[in-house]
Scaffold this motif. Structure first.
Motif, PDB file in Angstrom:
ATOM      1  N   ALA A 161     -13.108  17.659   2.170  1.00  0.00           N
ATOM      2  CA  ALA A 161     -13.617  16.380   1.658  1.00  0.00           C
ATOM      3  C   ALA A 161     -13.631  16.397   0.126  1.00  0.00           C
ATOM      4  CB  ALA A 161     -15.001  16.054   2.217  1.00  0.00           C
ATOM      5  N   ALA A 180     -12.305  14.547  -2.027  1.00  0.00           N
ATOM      6  CA  ALA A 180     -12.405  13.264  -2.743  1.00  0.00           C
ATOM      7  C   ALA A 180     -13.758  12.600  -2.533  1.00  0.00           C
ATOM      8  CB  ALA A 180     -11.293  12.322  -2.292  1.00  0.00           C
ATOM      9  N   ALA A 213      -8.368  16.091   2.244  1.00  0.00           N
ATOM     10  CA  ALA A 213      -8.912  14.738   2.393  1.00  0.00           C
ATOM     11  C   ALA A 213      -8.073  14.032   3.453  1.00  0.00           C
ATOM     12  CB  ALA A 213      -8.874  13.988   1.070  1.00  0.00           C
ATOM     13  N   LYS A 254      -6.811   9.410  -1.409  1.00  0.00           N
ATOM     14  CA  LYS A 254      -7.881  10.395  -1.644  1.00  0.00           C
ATOM     15  C   LYS A 254      -7.311  11.707  -2.178  1.00  0.00           C
ATOM     16  CE  LYS A 254     -11.510   8.787   1.454  1.00  0.00           C
ATOM     17  NZ  LYS A 254     -12.571   9.203   2.375  1.00  0.00           N
ATOM     18  N   ALA A 261      -8.273  13.579  -5.653  1.00  0.00           N
ATOM     19  CA  ALA A 261      -8.729  14.984  -5.651  1.00  0.00           C
ATOM     20  C   ALA A 261      -7.880  15.803  -6.630  1.00  0.00           C
ATOM     21  CB  ALA A 261      -8.626  15.552  -4.239  1.00  0.00           C
ATOM     22  N   ASN A 302      -3.597  16.952   3.600  1.00  0.00           N
ATOM     23  CA  ASN A 302      -4.221  15.947   4.460  1.00  0.00           C
ATOM     24  C   ASN A 302      -4.632  16.634   5.759  1.00  0.00           C
ATOM     25  OD1 ASN A 302      -4.867  13.915   6.278  1.00  0.00           O
ATOM     26  ND2 ASN A 302      -3.485  12.455   5.308  1.00  0.00           N
ATOM     27  N   ARG A 343     -15.620   6.599   6.039  1.00  0.00           N
ATOM     28  CA  ARG A 343     -14.676   7.381   5.209  1.00  0.00           C
ATOM     29  C   ARG A 343     -13.895   6.485   4.255  1.00  0.00           C
ATOM     30  NH1 ARG A 343     -12.367  11.615   9.750  1.00  0.00           N
ATOM     31  NH2 ARG A 343     -11.485  12.676   7.969  1.00  0.00           N
ATOM     32  N   MET A 397     -14.682   6.936  -2.226  1.00  0.00           N
ATOM     33  CA  MET A 397     -14.174   8.058  -3.016  1.00  0.00           C
ATOM     34  C   MET A 397     -15.106   8.209  -4.208  1.00  0.00           C
ATOM     35  SD  MET A 397     -10.124   7.254  -2.879  1.00  0.00           S
ATOM     36  CE  MET A 397     -10.341   5.497  -2.845  1.00  0.00           C
TER      37      MET A 397
END
Ligand SMILES: NC(=O)c1ccc[n+]([C@@H]2O[C@H](COP(=O)([O-])OP(=O)(O)OC[C@H]3O[C@@H](n4cnc5c(N)ncnc54)[C@H](OP(=O)(O)O)[C@@H]3O)[C@@H](O)[C@H]2O)c1
Length: 334
Positions: free
Chosen positions: A155, A157, A179, A184, A188, A198, A324, A327
């Motif tokens: 996670a 981002a 992410a 995202k 990051a 991803n 989700r 950001m």
């Protein structure tokens, strides 16, 4: 007790039960709290929304006293309790960490109140406090990273994630961030995760091992829990550490002692990582706040605010965070 003009009622958000975002009810008739001797009353101007608020709302963690969620806010001291022994005064601009933040006014223990440096822009203190302290403690105290370490941060981002990526990059850490979307991952990367993956696509373990040339990472910072527990043990290097500091997808599955022993892996659990276990005195809170806001003032830490919602839109703020769609930091304003 020093006071300014204080109304009897205020707007705020009550969680009428545990459940989905719809249990959050915006009201305008909530009694304004009266501070105890060792508290100050703050008129909140910016209210931080954190993933932990979702745990409280769903019942995963306990519902706070008064059914008002929210662990942090920035605002102005409007009244000090009779036992105030500090240099806190009516009119001070402060940021605080306690409970009861989704409201116009909150009574907070004076030990968890920090005067906001004048160079910090409005809203940034509320955006930085809880997630910034978490990021700092994770990398300096809970698992102190070293220059040259390979680190996997899930996670990346998110609110904590973006701050942690920046801080680790500055320390010479080789940061791999995960992410769920291309957008995202890009953010990051811009914040210090030199390698991004991803994790909603297959092949995370293979990708981490390829990036680290088979070595694995010295530490995994995992705030996801259930969905990543199996990957974590596969990607951690021999003698490495898995830091469980959240459960956004549910509680992580236990890893058998035999598997841990085979790689000599250490696992740090919720008791080791809970922020409040590390900020259990005014001195510690002050020390870490001073470091956090010092970095921001010097331009060494950039706080990304995803969006600022009206307090009356708490349902939407929770829906977006849990869905989700955010950001960086989610803020609300009364
Ligand atoms: N130990 C402590 O005291 C402490 C203190 C603060 C925060 N935390 C933990 O740190 C984590 C991050 O907190 P935050 O406030 O900064 O939140 P955040 O990271 O801004 O938001 C949570 C992120 O988790 C990811 N995620 C993965 N699986 C998910 C799922 N099934 N449902 C929802 N989100 C999922 C999402 O990013 P993607 O879309 O990229 O997957 C989402 O954006 C949380 O787990 C929180 O509990 C722990």
């Amino acid at each position: 007790m020093a006071t300014a003009s204080i109304p009897k009622t205020m707007q705020g958000v009550l969680a009428e039960s545990t459940g989905g975002p719809e249990v959050l009810k915006w009201r305008t008739d909530i009694p304004v709290p009266t501070p105890e001797a060792d508290e100050v009353l703050v008129k909140n101007e910016f209210i931080g929304v954190n993933y932990v608020d979702i745990y409280s709302r769903t019942g995963f963690l306990g519902m706070p006293r008064g059914r008002i969620l929210g662990r942090e806010a920035e605002g102005t001291i409007i009244c000090t309790g009779s036992g105030n022994h500090r240099d806190l005064e009516v009119g001070n601009r402060v940021v605080w960490m306690a409970i009861g933040g989704y409201a116009e006014y909150t009574s907070v223990p004076e030990t968890m109140v920090y005067k906001v440096p004048s160079a910090i822009q409005p809203g940034v203190a509320a955006a930085a406090l809880l997630q910034g302290l978490t990021a700092l403690l994770l990398i300096h105290e809970i698992y102190p990273v070293r220059n040259g370490d390979w680190v996997l941060i899930h996670a990346a981002a998110g609110g904590v994630g973006l701050l942690q990526c920046q801080l680790m990059k500055a320390l010479g850490v080789k940061v791999i961030g995960t992410a769920s979307t291309a957008e995202k991952l890009k953010i990051a990367k811009e914040n210090g995760a030199e390698w991004v993956i991803n994790y909603t696509e297959p092949g995370l373990v293979e990708k981490v091992l390829e990036i680290t040339k088979g070595e694995g990472v010295q530490v995994v910072y995992d705030s996801i829990g259930k969905d990543q527990s199996e990957n974590n043990i596969e990607v951690v290097a021999k003698g490495g550490t898995i830091v469980n500091n959240g459960a956004s997808s549910g509680m992580g599955a236990p890893i058998s002692p035999a598997r841990l022993a085979a790689k000599n892996v250490k696992v740090m659990g919720p008791g080791d990582t809970a922020l409040m276990n590390h900020l259990n005195s005014r001195q510690k809170f002050e020390k870490w706040c001073t470091m956090l806001f010092g970095l921001i003032v010097k331009g060494k830490l950039n706080v990304r605010i995803h969006d600022t919602y009206a307090l009356s839109e708490a349902v939407r703020a929770h829906t977006d965070l849990q869905g989700r769609r955010t950001m960086g930091k989610v803020l609300m304003m009364p």
